[in-house]
Design an enzyme around this catalytic site. Structure first.
Site, PDB file in Angstrom:
ATOM      1  N   SER A 572       9.563 -22.577 -44.523  1.00  0.00           N
ATOM      2  CA  SER A 572      10.594 -21.955 -45.353  1.00  0.00           C
ATOM      3  C   SER A 572      11.938 -21.863 -44.642  1.00  0.00           C
ATOM      4  CB  SER A 572      10.150 -20.560 -45.789  1.00  0.00           C
ATOM      5  OG  SER A 572       9.968 -19.715 -44.678  1.00  0.00           O
ATOM      6  N   LYS A 615      12.181 -11.348 -48.905  1.00  0.00           N
ATOM      7  CA  LYS A 615      13.235 -11.926 -48.063  1.00  0.00           C
ATOM      8  C   LYS A 615      14.619 -11.478 -48.531  1.00  0.00           C
ATOM      9  CE  LYS A 615      10.494 -16.030 -46.914  1.00  0.00           C
ATOM     10  NZ  LYS A 615      10.320 -17.486 -47.121  1.00  0.00           N
TER      11      LYS A 615
END
Length: 700
Positions: A572, A615
């Site tokens: 990611s 996030k």
């Protein structure tokens, strides 16, 4: 002797009962059992398996407004608190969201099939196994007795009788043994009195009479143990069992699972304990006619799994000492019935270390089912979630009921924890933990109901260890100015990562270009795991394609700042690495008020990742103004209300869009972005990433 011997039969005959053949030991239909069947037939309270269907009444007696159900967080339920919601009595009716697994459990209970459930922890595997035990017939239950074997004391005999009759048989044996001991005791004292009287009246020394009396007492005491040994040992007692037995053997050692024989330090001189009294049943024997549940099945050693497979196949398993150094290893009973339904459970890795023959046995004679992690958000499911909260309150017994707005907040949390738009999480254990913490807060304040404010406070108190660490890291970096959220810096990008399952953290990535001593190479540090290393290789391919710099003369150094002891796993951070390297190569600063996450294909497509909600919240806590996420993850964003005004979310489909947002310095940035677009114009303009938007994001 029949296995339904009347308790008035002489205990001497009972000792010959275990000599019956194997079929008799495992129990034929007795008059007592048949009478139990007749009682069951007329009992209106008993429901058969056929009465159970997939549809469960969600809100009996509660008004539902179907007109607002679609948009209402409670699915149209008209309640003041969870006190208005009726909770089903049967566990099978309390299962939420696992309809396929529930139907399989019902079928398996009816047909007596084994089941293996694979899925994440907290999705209802143990609850379904318990529900199966409630669906099995109670009238088939048996008591298991172990008798002394006069021919071979190390091979006790086994006998099964209908449930509840074992205690009657043992009481009859104990009464007969008591009468025998009483008669022996009377006889002993008469003999002692005669010996002592004779010694006193005769010329013989009284001391010899007393000595003779002591010897007589020891002889009677020694021989009386044989009478006590005739009393059988009941190793399985189902007399008070109201439903079929359920045994959770998760993490059990071999003795607890398969049965054991206790060690006897006194093995001679009449001091030893009869072997049949030292026999201990295993979970496989206690679950006879019921359910044996083993979670994390792969943690059992191979030999234990092999023996478990034998028990499943034969329906009986002899008990012997599991320790080779113990005197119990010399003892082995006749086969003990263990006709159980096996419910094995575990995560995906459970199948890797599971004995293939054991899995084949379950699969060949039963079902395999995968437990869902999320379920589609519908009005019906929201109503079931409201009922779930009522179930947790009732099960705990000490929590105040939840108000309607508190239930709404919990349903919002279930939506958020699902990680997918228009879905609800099925990780009920962690959600139930939040319910209990909120209820404890309300109870500590001595309030009648648990409110929304209690739930909000509980969310803060029940943070995972990973989330507490993440928050601590963020605060510590602020104190030491390690967090940069202003101006522009070349080769530095604020990446985003997930710790655990529900905790986001900002993870800066730095890139530096240096002259190569030999051939140019990409050097990455930060304890990268396999997937992270592959993502760096993908990024290097993109850089070679898009950059005008001759990379054969350059070394590219990439550092994951403060990655921690666990290192970096997943891909990611791909767009973060690419942005940092391109910024360093082109000498274009990166806006430090921006954070980003996303995977990157070798063609420059931005692919979806997991944990975007956590996030984004981590970036907001760190003080960032903008967060770049993959376009395909746009539907998965469900951040808390307090963060919505703090950050702008920018979805991107390709690397040129990412650079257009993240880089500073208009002339050079525009020239670079235009060049990237011209190189990959066909791929980007046609939206090549669209095919990836439908894929399931993996946690990274």
């Amino acid at each position: 002797m029949s296995n339904d011997t009347n308790v008035d039969d002489p205990p001497e005959d009972a000792s010959t009962g275990p000599d019956q053949d194997q079929s008799e030991r495992q129990g034929e239909r007795s008059p007592l059992e048949e009478d139990g069947d007749r009682r069951t037939d007329v009992d209106d309270e008993i429901e058969t398996v056929e009465d159970l269907g997939s549809t469960v009444e969600v809100d009996p007696g509660v008004e539902v407004d179907e007109e607002i159900a679609e948009d209402d967080l409670l699915g149209g339920l008209k309640i003041d608190s969870t006190e208005d919601i009726e909770v089903p009595d049967r566990l099978v009716d309390q299962v939420i969201g696992q309809d396929e697994a529930r139907d399989i459990i019902i079928k398996a209970a009816k047909q007596r099939r084994h089941v293996m459930m694979i899925g994440s922890p907290g999705t209802g595997k143990s609850m379904l196994a318990k529900a199966m035990s409630q669906l099995l017939p109670k009238e088939d239950l048996q008591d298991v007795l172990v008798y002394h074997n006069p021919d071979d004391g190390n091979e006790p005999k086994v006998r099964t009788v209908p449930a509840g009759k074992g205690e009657q048989i043992i009481d009859a044996h104990k009464e007969e043994a008591r009468k025998r001991n009483q008669m022996r005791s009377i006889l002993m004292w008469i003999i002692i009195a005669v010996v002592i009287g004779y010694a006193i009246l005769s010329t013989t020394s009284p001391l010899l009479g007393i000595l003779a009396a002591g010897i007589i007492w020891l002889i009677f005491r020694y021989t009386s143990r044989g009478s006590d040994a005739m009393v059988p040992n009941m190793i399985v007692n189902n007399g008070d069992q109201r439903v079929a037995p359920f045994e959770d053997a998760t993490g059990a050692h071999a003795g607890a699972l398969l049965g054991d024989v206790r060690h006897d330090p006194f093995q001679s001189g009449g001091m030893e304990t009869p072997s049949h009294d030292r026999v201990e049943p295993g979970a496989i024997h206690k679950s006879n006619k019921g359910v044996l549940f083993v979670d994390e099945i792969n943690t059992l050693d191979i030999r234990t799994q092999q023996k478990l497979m034998t028990a499943i196949q034969e329906g009986e398993f002899a008990i012997t000492g599991q320790s080779e150094r113990s005197s119990g290893a010399m003892v082995q009973t006749e086969p003990v019935p263990c006709d159980f339904i096996m419910v094995a459970a575990g995560n995906l890795d459970a199948m890797e270390n599971m004995h293939p023959a054991l899995r084949n046995r379950i699969k060949g004679y039963g079902y395999e089912v995968y437990m869902d992690d999320t379920i589609e958000d519908t009005p019906e499911m929201r109503r079931k979630y409201a009922r779930f909260i009522a179930q947790e309150v009732e099960r705990d017994g000490r929590l105040p009921h939840f108000t309607d707005d508190a239930v709404e907040e919990l349903i919002l949390e279930a939506k958020r924890r699902s990680g997918r738009k228009n879905h609800l999480t099925l990780h009920f254990r962690s959600l139930g933990g939040l319910v209990r913490v909120a209820g404890d807060i309300a109870r500590a304040e001595d309030r009648e109901h648990t409110t929304r404010e209690d739930v909000l406070q509980a969310k803060q108190r029940s943070r995972s260890i990973e989330q507490q660490l993440a928050d601590d890291y963020i605060e510590r970096r602020k104190d030491y100015e390690l967090q940069v959220t202003e101006d522009g810096v070349e080769g530095r990008v604020n990446g985003l990562a997930v710790m655990g399952e529900d905790s986001g953290i900002m993870l800066p990535v730095m890139a530096e270009i240096a002259p190569a001593q030999g051939g140019g190479q990409v050097i990455a540090t930060g304890k990268l795991q396999e997937m992270a290393e592959e993502s760096v290789q993908n990024v290097s391919a993109i850089i070679k394609k898009f950059s005008d710099v001759d990379l054969s003369e350059k070394d590219i150094h990439i550092q994951f700042v403060q990655a921690g002891q666990q290192g970096v796993d997943g891909d990611s951070a791909s767009i973060t690495v690419a942005t940092a390297v391109i910024s360093a190569l082109e000498n274009i600063p990166v806006d430090q008020s921006i954070a980003m996450t996303g995977s990157l294909s070798v063609r420059g497509d931005v692919l979806p990742v997991g944990g975007v909600t956590h996030k984004i919240e981590a970036a907001a806590k760190a003080g960032c103004d903008t967060v770049i996420i993959p376009k395909a993850n746009e539907q998965d964003v469900m951040i808390e209300d307090e963060y919505e005004e703090m950050v702008d979310i920018v979805p991107c489909s390709n690397i040129s869009e990412v650079l257009d947002v993240a880089l500073m310095g208009e002339p050079k940035k525009d020239s670079l972005v235009d060049r990237l677009k011209s190189i990959t114009d066909a791929a980007f303009d046609q939206g090549a990433v669209g095919s990836a938007s439908g894929s399931n994001p993996s946690p990274q």
